[in-house]
Design a protein around this motif. Structure first.
Motif, PDB file in Angstrom:
ATOM      1  N   PRO A  88      -6.596 -16.840 -20.606  1.00 32.97           N
ATOM      2  CA  PRO A  88      -7.280 -17.799 -19.736  1.00 32.97           C
ATOM      3  C   PRO A  88      -7.474 -17.323 -18.307  1.00 32.97           C
ATOM      4  CG  PRO A  88      -4.990 -18.393 -19.910  1.00 32.97           C
ATOM      5  CD  PRO A  88      -5.190 -17.196 -20.815  1.00 32.97           C
ATOM      6  N   SER A  89      -6.871 -16.191 -17.955  1.00 30.28           N
ATOM      7  CA  SER A  89      -6.926 -15.718 -16.571  1.00 30.28           C
ATOM      8  C   SER A  89      -7.905 -14.557 -16.431  1.00 30.28           C
ATOM      9  CB  SER A  89      -5.535 -15.282 -16.102  1.00 30.28           C
ATOM     10  OG  SER A  89      -5.059 -14.196 -16.876  1.00 30.28           O
ATOM     11  N   TYR A  90      -8.613 -14.526 -15.299  1.00 29.68           N
ATOM     12  CA  TYR A  90      -9.565 -13.449 -15.038  1.00 29.68           C
ATOM     13  C   TYR A  90      -9.647 -13.238 -13.532  1.00 29.68           C
ATOM     14  CZ  TYR A  90     -13.757 -10.568 -15.238  1.00 29.68           C
ATOM     15  OH  TYR A  90     -14.650  -9.527 -15.120  1.00 29.68           O
TER      16      TYR A  90
ATOM     17  N   LEU B  52      -4.847  -9.960  -9.709  1.00 28.81           N
ATOM     18  CA  LEU B  52      -3.562 -10.622  -9.917  1.00 28.81           C
ATOM     19  C   LEU B  52      -3.257 -11.638  -8.817  1.00 28.81           C
ATOM     20  CD1 LEU B  52      -1.218  -7.705 -11.075  1.00 28.81           C
ATOM     21  CD2 LEU B  52      -1.965  -9.658 -12.432  1.00 28.81           C
ATOM     22  N   ILE B  53      -3.540 -11.288  -7.574  1.00 21.55           N
ATOM     23  CA  ILE B  53      -3.155 -12.173  -6.470  1.00 21.55           C
ATOM     24  C   ILE B  53      -4.026 -13.421  -6.393  1.00 21.55           C
ATOM     25  CG2 ILE B  53      -2.132 -10.310  -5.114  1.00 21.55           C
ATOM     26  CD1 ILE B  53      -4.670 -10.348  -3.386  1.00 21.55           C
ATOM     27  N   GLU B  54      -5.059 -13.486  -7.233  1.00 17.79           N
ATOM     28  CA  GLU B  54      -5.913 -14.672  -7.262  1.00 17.79           C
ATOM     29  C   GLU B  54      -5.558 -15.612  -8.415  1.00 17.79           C
ATOM     30  OE1 GLU B  54      -7.883 -15.346  -4.860  1.00 17.79           O
ATOM     31  OE2 GLU B  54      -7.662 -13.396  -3.874  1.00 17.79           O
TER      32      GLU B  54
ATOM     33  N   TYR C 159      -3.411 -10.443 -18.596  1.00 24.75           N
ATOM     34  CA  TYR C 159      -3.457 -10.242 -20.048  1.00 24.75           C
ATOM     35  C   TYR C 159      -2.835  -8.903 -20.422  1.00 24.75           C
ATOM     36  CZ  TYR C 159      -5.442  -9.392 -24.699  1.00 24.75           C
ATOM     37  OH  TYR C 159      -5.610  -9.094 -26.033  1.00 24.75           O
ATOM     38  N   ASN C 160      -3.225  -7.843 -19.719  1.00 26.43           N
ATOM     39  CA  ASN C 160      -2.693  -6.523 -20.046  1.00 26.43           C
ATOM     40  C   ASN C 160      -1.186  -6.450 -19.824  1.00 26.43           C
ATOM     41  OD1 ASN C 160      -5.221  -5.684 -20.749  1.00 26.43           O
ATOM     42  ND2 ASN C 160      -5.552  -4.369 -18.984  1.00 26.43           N
ATOM     43  N   ALA C 161      -0.710  -7.114 -18.790  1.00 26.97           N
ATOM     44  CA  ALA C 161       0.740  -7.136 -18.544  1.00 26.97           C
ATOM     45  C   ALA C 161       1.466  -7.843 -19.684  1.00 26.97           C
ATOM     46  CB  ALA C 161       1.039  -7.822 -17.216  1.00 26.97           C
TER      47      ALA C 161
END
Length: 260
Positions: free
Chosen positions: A94-96, A99-101, A155-157
């Motif tokens: 769900p995140s795109y 990272l800091i955003e 996602y990759n993390a």
């Protein structure tokens, strides 16, 4: 070789209503296994099971719903009497963006589904059956967990964490349970649409084997890792990416031509 035959065995595939999960469940059923497919809704789970055939049973169970997961395992044991294979395929993104955003809700949901989900289901099946009788667990990771890319760092993390946990579980659950993972590249799925839908020719040209992946490419590898053909393999992460991790094939070929 007879090691690929899964007759008499039972598999649970989470997140199996479409894409890699559905194709994996179909392949396991074709190999002779009884297959329980899960999805967030009972309707989509039933539809997937009907698509696969009489060897499949659909159970509505969100990947991180503890009670639903326990219910699914109880239903599986009641119906088939055993759980030999678990494919932790359910995933989300769900995140795109940088990272800091990212906000905590999207970060937490990504790690909850992609990391905690596989731990939860693995724990339940091991305690219910595999710990005493043996079995095979296969996690769906990603080559994203092995590299760095713009905008999908969360996602990759999460997939990097799943790769680490795959190896940790392989040690903790040995020798009764084998735990491995597949790490797909760009595959024709709804979850990965942003990576290929509007620029498939460019992605294919940059891939050494000249195309993006299809769900069956990954499903075949899962079948292998789940079967006795891989009976001396544990803690491994099988990359299935058409060679993409090697680098940009188009640039490499153009550079080689200039060097001649």
């Amino acid at each position: 070789m007879t090691g690929f035959d899964l007759t008499g065995r039972t598999a649970i595939v989470t997140g199996a209503s479409r894409g890699i999960g559905l194709e994996t469940a179909r392949g396991l059923a074709l190999a002779g296994a009884n297959v329980v497919v899960t999805s967030r809704s009972q309707e989509s789970a039933d539809a997937a099971a009907a698509d696969i055939g009489p060897a499949a049973l659909g159970v509505g169970a969100h990947a991180v719903d503890d009670n639903a997961a326990r219910r699914c395992i109880d239903i599986t044991l009641e119906k088939f009497g055993r759980i030999d294979i678990l494919v932790n395929n359910a995933g989300t993104n769900p995140s795109y963006g940088p990272l800091i955003e990212q906000d905590h809700a999207r970060f937490a949901k990504t790690f909850d589904v992609n990391v905690w989900g596989p731990v939860l289901w693995s724990s339940l099946v091991v305690k219910a059956w595999m710990g005493e009788h043996g079995g095979s667990i296969v996690n769906t990771a990603s080559i994203g967990g092995m590299k760095f890319e713009a905008n999908i760092g969360v996602y990759n993390a999460s997939k990097a964490a799943l790769i680490h946990l795959t190896k940790q579980l392989a040690l903790e659950l040995s020798p009764m349970v084998r735990v491995n993972a597949v790490a797909p590249g760009v595959v024709r799925t709804k979850l990965a649409e942003a990576l290929w839908k509007d620029h498939e020719p460019r992605v294919a040209a940059a891939t050494p084997l000249g195309r993006i992946g299809e769900p069956v490419d990954v499903a075949s590898a899962v079948h292998f890792l789940a079967s006795d053909a891989a009976q001396w393999i544990t803690g491994e992460v099988m990359v299935i990416d058409g060679g993409r991790l090697l680098g940009n094939a188009q640039s490499f070929r153009q550079g080689s031509a200039r060097d001649v």
